[in-house]
Design an enzyme around this catalytic site. Structure first.
Site, PDB file in Angstrom:
ATOM      1  N   TYR A  52       1.968 -52.447  11.710  1.00 35.79           N
ATOM      2  CA  TYR A  52       2.574 -51.925  10.485  1.00 35.79           C
ATOM      3  C   TYR A  52       2.433 -52.954   9.360  1.00 35.79           C
ATOM      4  O   TYR A  52       3.011 -54.048   9.430  1.00 35.79           O
ATOM      5  CB  TYR A  52       4.050 -51.591  10.698  1.00 35.79           C
ATOM      6  CG  TYR A  52       4.305 -50.430  11.640  1.00 35.79           C
ATOM      7  CD1 TYR A  52       3.278 -49.564  12.019  1.00 35.79           C
ATOM      8  CD2 TYR A  52       5.580 -50.181  12.154  1.00 35.79           C
ATOM      9  CE1 TYR A  52       3.506 -48.505  12.884  1.00 35.79           C
ATOM     10  CE2 TYR A  52       5.820 -49.117  13.011  1.00 35.79           C
ATOM     11  CZ  TYR A  52       4.783 -48.289  13.376  1.00 35.79           C
ATOM     12  OH  TYR A  52       5.024 -47.238  14.229  1.00 35.79           O
ATOM     13  N   SER A 215       7.507 -39.042  13.405  1.00 33.48           N
ATOM     14  CA  SER A 215       7.145 -38.087  12.344  1.00 33.48           C
ATOM     15  C   SER A 215       7.921 -36.779  12.480  1.00 33.48           C
ATOM     16  O   SER A 215       7.325 -35.700  12.554  1.00 33.48           O
ATOM     17  CB  SER A 215       5.638 -37.810  12.354  1.00 33.48           C
ATOM     18  OG  SER A 215       4.918 -38.930  11.904  1.00 33.48           O
ATOM     19  N   PRO A 216       9.264 -36.839  12.491  1.00 37.77           N
ATOM     20  CA  PRO A 216      10.058 -35.624  12.698  1.00 37.77           C
ATOM     21  C   PRO A 216      10.040 -34.643  11.540  1.00 37.77           C
ATOM     22  O   PRO A 216      10.570 -33.531  11.678  1.00 37.77           O
ATOM     23  CB  PRO A 216      11.475 -36.175  12.913  1.00 37.77           C
ATOM     24  CG  PRO A 216      11.476 -37.493  12.206  1.00 37.77           C
ATOM     25  CD  PRO A 216      10.101 -38.048  12.392  1.00 37.77           C
ATOM     26  N   GLY A 220       1.121 -31.127  11.371  1.00 35.78           N
ATOM     27  CA  GLY A 220      -0.198 -31.673  11.630  1.00 35.78           C
ATOM     28  C   GLY A 220      -0.083 -33.154  11.949  1.00 35.78           C
ATOM     29  O   GLY A 220       0.956 -33.654  12.374  1.00 35.78           O
ATOM     30  N   VAL A 225       4.886 -33.200   4.809  1.00 36.82           N
ATOM     31  CA  VAL A 225       6.175 -32.790   5.364  1.00 36.82           C
ATOM     32  C   VAL A 225       6.351 -31.283   5.190  1.00 36.82           C
ATOM     33  O   VAL A 225       5.840 -30.693   4.242  1.00 36.82           O
ATOM     34  CB  VAL A 225       7.339 -33.545   4.704  1.00 36.82           C
ATOM     35  CG1 VAL A 225       7.213 -35.041   4.946  1.00 36.82           C
ATOM     36  CG2 VAL A 225       7.408 -33.268   3.212  1.00 36.82           C
ATOM     37  N   PHE A 226       7.083 -30.675   6.113  1.00 38.27           N
ATOM     38  CA  PHE A 226       7.303 -29.228   6.025  1.00 38.27           C
ATOM     39  C   PHE A 226       8.515 -28.884   5.163  1.00 38.27           C
ATOM     40  O   PHE A 226       8.622 -27.763   4.666  1.00 38.27           O
ATOM     41  CB  PHE A 226       7.439 -28.608   7.420  1.00 38.27           C
ATOM     42  CG  PHE A 226       8.520 -29.202   8.281  1.00 38.27           C
ATOM     43  CD1 PHE A 226       9.855 -28.842   8.112  1.00 38.27           C
ATOM     44  CD2 PHE A 226       8.205 -30.111   9.279  1.00 38.27           C
ATOM     45  CE1 PHE A 226      10.847 -29.383   8.914  1.00 38.27           C
ATOM     46  CE2 PHE A 226       9.193 -30.656  10.086  1.00 38.27           C
ATOM     47  CZ  PHE A 226      10.516 -30.293   9.907  1.00 38.27           C
TER      48      PHE A 226
END
Length: 305
Positions: A52, A215-216, A220, A225-226
């Protein structure tokens, strides 16, 4: 903050892990404010990796929290190793060198948890076992786990490694739920029945390995983000409806959906925004009903058989 036991260990951890992958996007004062906000919420579990920011995120964290002996005892540090430029490396030499670098950057003499980051097909599990033994014996690492591994890869390691593998980081969200979807579609002739991960969800539950969803909020593979995304109108409408019922944000509901699963998961959140961090932490207080959980799952485009 509600806590759970991490795997088969005696370590009590908050149900929310604070991911530090983007910490290098903050300046010093912003980083200090973010880390303090996490601590104020009881989210004292910080997830790192040696890649990171090419190690810079660990350095920034140590400075932001003012690392010293007293501070160290009040937090839980997890980091990962095994990814190198153009390759994966689970050799004893690389694991040991990586941990030494991690500890130096974090300004500490031990990690609470070390995870192997992504599967190395050239892994020699005997070497991993030797590395883990040396790290445990020296006190540099107290607990061990994996990331992005399926059951047979874990079993191969367990054939040689003495230490319990207490965690497995896996991609999971409302829109990336193949490990849940395949379990609904056993023996069905449809795409949803395809087993893409060796039924890793059930395996981890059977073996008391804590799943740490990464990645909650993503759909994809890092496509976006949704939440509040026009590509997912039905899902966002249902999330907003549930959020209004509980008087919380849509962010809180997305995390509460993961926490509602009886696998006792520990989502790793990646936001660097203090407001969203607090919304994520509030999910610890929200217990969705079975009806709400399934309604959200279906709204994400998942069809029950």
């Amino acid at each position: 903050m509600r806590t759970i036991k991490l795997g088969t260990s005696s370590l009590d951890v908050p149900v929310i892990a604070v991911g530090c992958m983007r910490l290098d996007s903050l300046d010093r004062s912003e980083a200090e404010r973010f880390v303090q906000a996490a601590l104020d919420e009881g989210a004292n579990f910080f997830d790192h990796a040696d890649i990171y920011g090419r190690g810079r995120c660990e350095e920034i964290f140590a400075d932001a929290i003012g690392m010293n002996g007293t501070v160290r005892e009040g937090i839980i540090l997890q980091s990962k190793c095994g990814i190198r430029q153009g390759m994966f490396d689970f050799s004893k030499e690389h694991i040991l060198a990586s941990v030494d670098g991690i500890l130096r950057r974090l300004k500490t003499d031990y990690l609470d948890i070390l995870l192997l980051h992504r599967p190395d097909t050239l892994v020699e599990p005997e070497e991993v076992a030797e590395a883990f033994d040396e790290l445990e014996r020296s006190g540099r690492v107290r607990h061990f786990g994996v990331s992005n591994q399926h059951p047979h890869q874990i079993d191969l390691l367990k054939k040689y490694v003495r230490q319990p593998l207490v965690a497995n980081q896996l991609q999971l969200s409302l829109t990336n739920a193949t490990m849940i979807k395949s379990g609904f579609n056993v023996n069905m002739e449809n795409e949803a029945a395809v087993d893409r991960d060796g039924y890793i969800l059930d395996y981890c539950r059977l073996h008391d390995i804590t799943i740490q969803p990464w990645s909650p909020f993503q759909y994809g593979f890092f496509e976006g983000v949704f939440l509040d995304n026009p590509k997912f109108p039905e899902l966002n409408a249902k999330i907003d409806e549930v959020a209004a019922n509980y008087g919380v944000s849509n962010t809180t509901v997305a995390i509460a959906w993961l926490l509602r699963h009886p696998a006792r998961m520990q989502p790793v959140i990646g936001t660097m925004n203090v407001g969203r961090l607090k919304d994520c932490c509030r999910a610890s207080e929200v217990h969705l009903t079975r009806e709400e959980w399934y309604a959200l799952y279906r709204a994400a485009g998942n069809v029950l058989p």
